[in-house]
Scaffold this motif. Structure first.
Motif, PDB file in Angstrom:
ATOM      1  N   PRO A 365      82.896  52.269 -18.892  1.00 21.39           N
ATOM      2  CA  PRO A 365      83.056  51.625 -17.576  1.00 21.39           C
ATOM      3  C   PRO A 365      83.360  52.595 -16.447  1.00 21.39           C
ATOM      4  N   LEU A 366      82.728  53.764 -16.452  1.00 20.03           N
ATOM      5  CA  LEU A 366      82.967  54.755 -15.412  1.00 20.03           C
ATOM      6  C   LEU A 366      81.737  54.911 -14.529  1.00 20.03           C
ATOM      7  N   PRO A 367      81.930  54.954 -13.213  1.00 19.61           N
ATOM      8  CA  PRO A 367      80.798  55.203 -12.312  1.00 19.61           C
ATOM      9  C   PRO A 367      80.383  56.676 -12.363  1.00 19.61           C
ATOM     10  N   PHE A 403      75.041  47.736 -15.131  1.00 22.82           N
ATOM     11  CA  PHE A 403      74.675  46.444 -14.550  1.00 22.82           C
ATOM     12  C   PHE A 403      73.227  46.117 -14.918  1.00 22.82           C
ATOM     13  N   PRO A 404      72.916  44.855 -15.126  1.00 22.71           N
ATOM     14  CA  PRO A 404      71.557  44.490 -15.553  1.00 22.71           C
ATOM     15  C   PRO A 404      70.482  44.849 -14.528  1.00 22.71           C
ATOM     16  N   THR A 405      70.864  44.988 -13.262  1.00 27.43           N
ATOM     17  CA  THR A 405      69.879  45.348 -12.239  1.00 27.43           C
ATOM     18  C   THR A 405      69.557  46.838 -12.249  1.00 27.43           C
ATOM     19  N   GLY A 406      70.381  47.630 -12.955  1.00 28.53           N
ATOM     20  CA  GLY A 406      70.182  49.074 -12.962  1.00 28.53           C
ATOM     21  C   GLY A 406      70.808  49.780 -11.767  1.00 28.53           C
ATOM     22  N   GLU A 407      71.429  49.009 -10.847  1.00 26.38           N
ATOM     23  CA  GLU A 407      72.072  49.625  -9.681  1.00 26.38           C
ATOM     24  C   GLU A 407      73.311  50.392 -10.128  1.00 26.38           C
ATOM     25  N   ASN A 408      73.540  51.519  -9.497  1.00 31.58           N
ATOM     26  CA  ASN A 408      74.675  52.369  -9.865  1.00 31.58           C
ATOM     27  C   ASN A 408      75.681  52.444  -8.718  1.00 31.58           C
ATOM     28  N   LEU A 409      76.935  52.612  -9.074  1.00 33.56           N
ATOM     29  CA  LEU A 409      78.000  52.851  -8.097  1.00 33.56           C
ATOM     30  C   LEU A 409      78.536  54.262  -8.303  1.00 33.56           C
ATOM     31  N   ARG A 410      79.167  54.805  -7.258  1.00 42.02           N
ATOM     32  CA  ARG A 410      79.764  56.136  -7.337  1.00 42.02           C
ATOM     33  C   ARG A 410      81.275  56.024  -7.179  1.00 42.02           C
ATOM     34  N   HIS A 412      83.425  56.980  -5.049  1.00 41.99           N
ATOM     35  CA  HIS A 412      84.049  56.606  -3.778  1.00 41.99           C
ATOM     36  C   HIS A 412      84.086  55.095  -3.580  1.00 41.99           C
ATOM     37  N   GLN A 413      83.349  54.357  -4.439  1.00 35.24           N
ATOM     38  CA  GLN A 413      83.354  52.904  -4.354  1.00 35.24           C
ATOM     39  C   GLN A 413      84.322  52.269  -5.351  1.00 35.24           C
ATOM     40  N   GLY A 414      85.016  53.091  -6.113  1.00 37.38           N
ATOM     41  CA  GLY A 414      85.965  52.598  -7.111  1.00 37.38           C
ATOM     42  C   GLY A 414      85.967  53.513  -8.321  1.00 37.38           C
ATOM     43  N   VAL A 415      87.032  53.446  -9.113  1.00 39.76           N
ATOM     44  CA  VAL A 415      87.161  54.367 -10.246  1.00 39.76           C
ATOM     45  C   VAL A 415      86.766  53.742 -11.573  1.00 39.76           C
ATOM     46  N   SER A 416      86.372  52.468 -11.570  1.00 37.23           N
ATOM     47  CA  SER A 416      85.922  51.848 -12.812  1.00 37.23           C
ATOM     48  C   SER A 416      84.884  50.778 -12.498  1.00 37.23           C
ATOM     49  N   LEU A 417      84.118  50.441 -13.514  1.00 33.96           N
ATOM     50  CA  LEU A 417      83.086  49.422 -13.392  1.00 33.96           C
ATOM     51  C   LEU A 417      83.548  48.148 -14.089  1.00 33.96           C
ATOM     52  N   VAL A 418      83.259  47.008 -13.500  1.00 37.20           N
ATOM     53  CA  VAL A 418      83.701  45.727 -14.041  1.00 37.20           C
ATOM     54  C   VAL A 418      82.486  44.833 -14.255  1.00 37.20           C
ATOM     55  N   ASP A 419      82.397  44.256 -15.451  1.00 40.54           N
ATOM     56  CA  ASP A 419      81.311  43.339 -15.774  1.00 40.54           C
ATOM     57  C   ASP A 419      81.711  41.938 -15.309  1.00 40.54           C
TER      58      ASP A 419
END
Length: 425
Positions: A365-367, A403-410, A412-419
């Motif tokens: 769950p890391l960007p 994410f199912p869309t394939g979009e990525n976050l970096r 600076h937008q947060g330190v973890s990814l949430v489903d």
């Protein structure tokens, strides 16, 4: 802007293993040398370029030849590893200790918060300590009375204001101490890492207060290991390393320089000398695997990954309640997440001479970004430290299919990814 703090050739020397021996004598010698315009022994250099000081105990230079001008309204972040001289510099600027050589000229009223509850008396109540601490910081009795209600409300200890502070928790003490210092209306506010003692709500409240002080055109000197606080609060930054000022610029330039200085000092983990612990077992290498394949430390968001800690026993023994823990941090050492084997009930008792501890993480769950890893291994019920290294490895994460869309976050937008799922009601 005018210069409110001018630091010239500032150095501070400590003699290790010596407590209060000839310090008054040294101060008198230094004062006499200044009056007679002679060079004091501590400032003279021998043929080897080292100071000619007494050979009674090891000499530690906490600061060496610091030169720095701080302008009115600057919000200066002071960055560096533990032991780099940050706290010593603040103590000199707060007039708690004197420099060995050089000078620090300060123009304006200074309020400092360096240690939890400095100037508090355990037997006195919170109310009495507000007046005592305020007086120590230079507030008049009339000023304290005018601001007393505001100080107490900010601290959040209203119910306990007439209770002796010896019954306060460390968090309550620091909240009250900071409240007094923050309401001094200083020209210069000096804050060390003590805000880490408070809870998240109080930290946010304190940072907002510091920000409001700076917006009023006052000067703030801020030491923190929280890179986000330095990034968002400060406008300028300096980096200290082993007592030397190695960089000054904007706060982001200073943070980047600090990270690069850490990255350029790469030593194989098996050769690291900054370990802690008994050393009966040591981690020799750390590897990262993506979908069961070695990835040379490069993972991807949303992939199944393994963190592999290869170990070697230097003293074979049976471990009880062995706890193998690692923490993923940002490049600025801010923790992101931790894990250890006992969280899911896994026990390690009898170990081979050489082997590997493996932690499997589904859907990382890391960007996208670069991270650091530190670890600690403890044993037995008393959590005896066996082996620990900070900044033991770097983990690089590239964009993936979290994410199912394939979009990525970096980062600076947060330190973890949430489903998460969205819907309309």
């Amino acid at each position: 802007m005018s210069t409110v703090i001018k630091i010239e050739n500032l150095s501070k020397r400590y003699r290790l293993g010596v407590i209060n021996r000839r310090m008054l004598y040294d101060d008198m010698q230094r004062a006499w040398a200044k009056l007679t315009k002679r060079e004091h022994l501590a400032t003279k250099l021998g043929q080897d370029g080292q100071p000619l000081v007494e050979k009674r105990g090891d000499i530690l230079w906490a600061l060496r030849d610091i030169n720095l001008d701080i302008q009115d309204g600057d919000i200066l972040g002071i960055i560096g590893r533990n032991g780099s001289g940050k706290s010593t510099l603040l103590k000199i600027l707060s007039r708690i200790t004197a420099p060995t050589t050089g000078s620090a000229i300060i123009r304006g009223r200074v309020a400092s918060l360096l240690e939890v509850g400095t100037g508090f008396h355990d037997e006195l109540t919170g109310r009495e300590n507000v007046f005592l601490n305020g007086s120590i910081l230079g507030m008049r009795d009339r000023e304290i009375r005018q601001r007393f209600d505001e100080i107490v409300e900010f601290s959040g200890v209203e119910k306990f204001i007439d209770t002796p502070v010896k019954r306060y928790s460390s968090g309550m003490r620091v909240r009250l101490a900071f409240a007094v210092a923050a309401h001094l209306d200083p020209d210069i506010l000096i804050v060390d890492e003590v805000l880490a003692v408070g809870d998240a709500a109080f930290q946010s409240k304190s940072l907002n207060k510091i920000s409001s002080v700076s917006r009023d055109g006052r000067t703030v000197l801020f030491v923190s290991h929280q890179s986000s606080a330095v990034e968002h609060l400060c406008t300028k930054g300096v980096v200290l390393e082993s007592g030397n000022l190695v960089f000054q610029g904007t706060q982001m330039e200073a943070l980047d320089h600090y990270v690069q200085s850490i990255q350029t000092k790469k030593v194989p983990l098996s050769e690291r000398t900054d370990r802690r612990g008994t050393g009966s077992l040591r981690i020799q290498e750390i590897e990262a695997y993506r979908d069961r394949e070695k990835s040379s430390g490069v993972l991807s968001s949303g992939s199944n990954c393994d963190i592999v800690l290869h170990f070697k026993q230097f003293q074979e023994r049976v471990y009880h309640s062995l706890k193998v823990e690692f923490c993923i941090t940002s490049l600025y050492d801010a923790p992101i997440f931790s894990h250890h084997n006992r969280l899911n009930g896994t026990e390690f008792a009898t170990l081979p001479k050489e082997g590997s501890f493996v932690c499997s993480i589904p859907r990382l769950p890391l960007p996208q970004g670069t991270y650091r890893l530190k670890y600690a291994i403890r044993a037995n019920m008393d959590y005896e430290m066996v082996d620990a290294v900070d900044g033991a490895a770097e983990i690089h994460v590239e964009g993936g299919q979290f994410f199912p869309t394939g979009e990525n976050l970096r980062t600076h937008q947060g330190v973890s990814l949430v489903d998460a799922q969205w819907h309309l009601e």
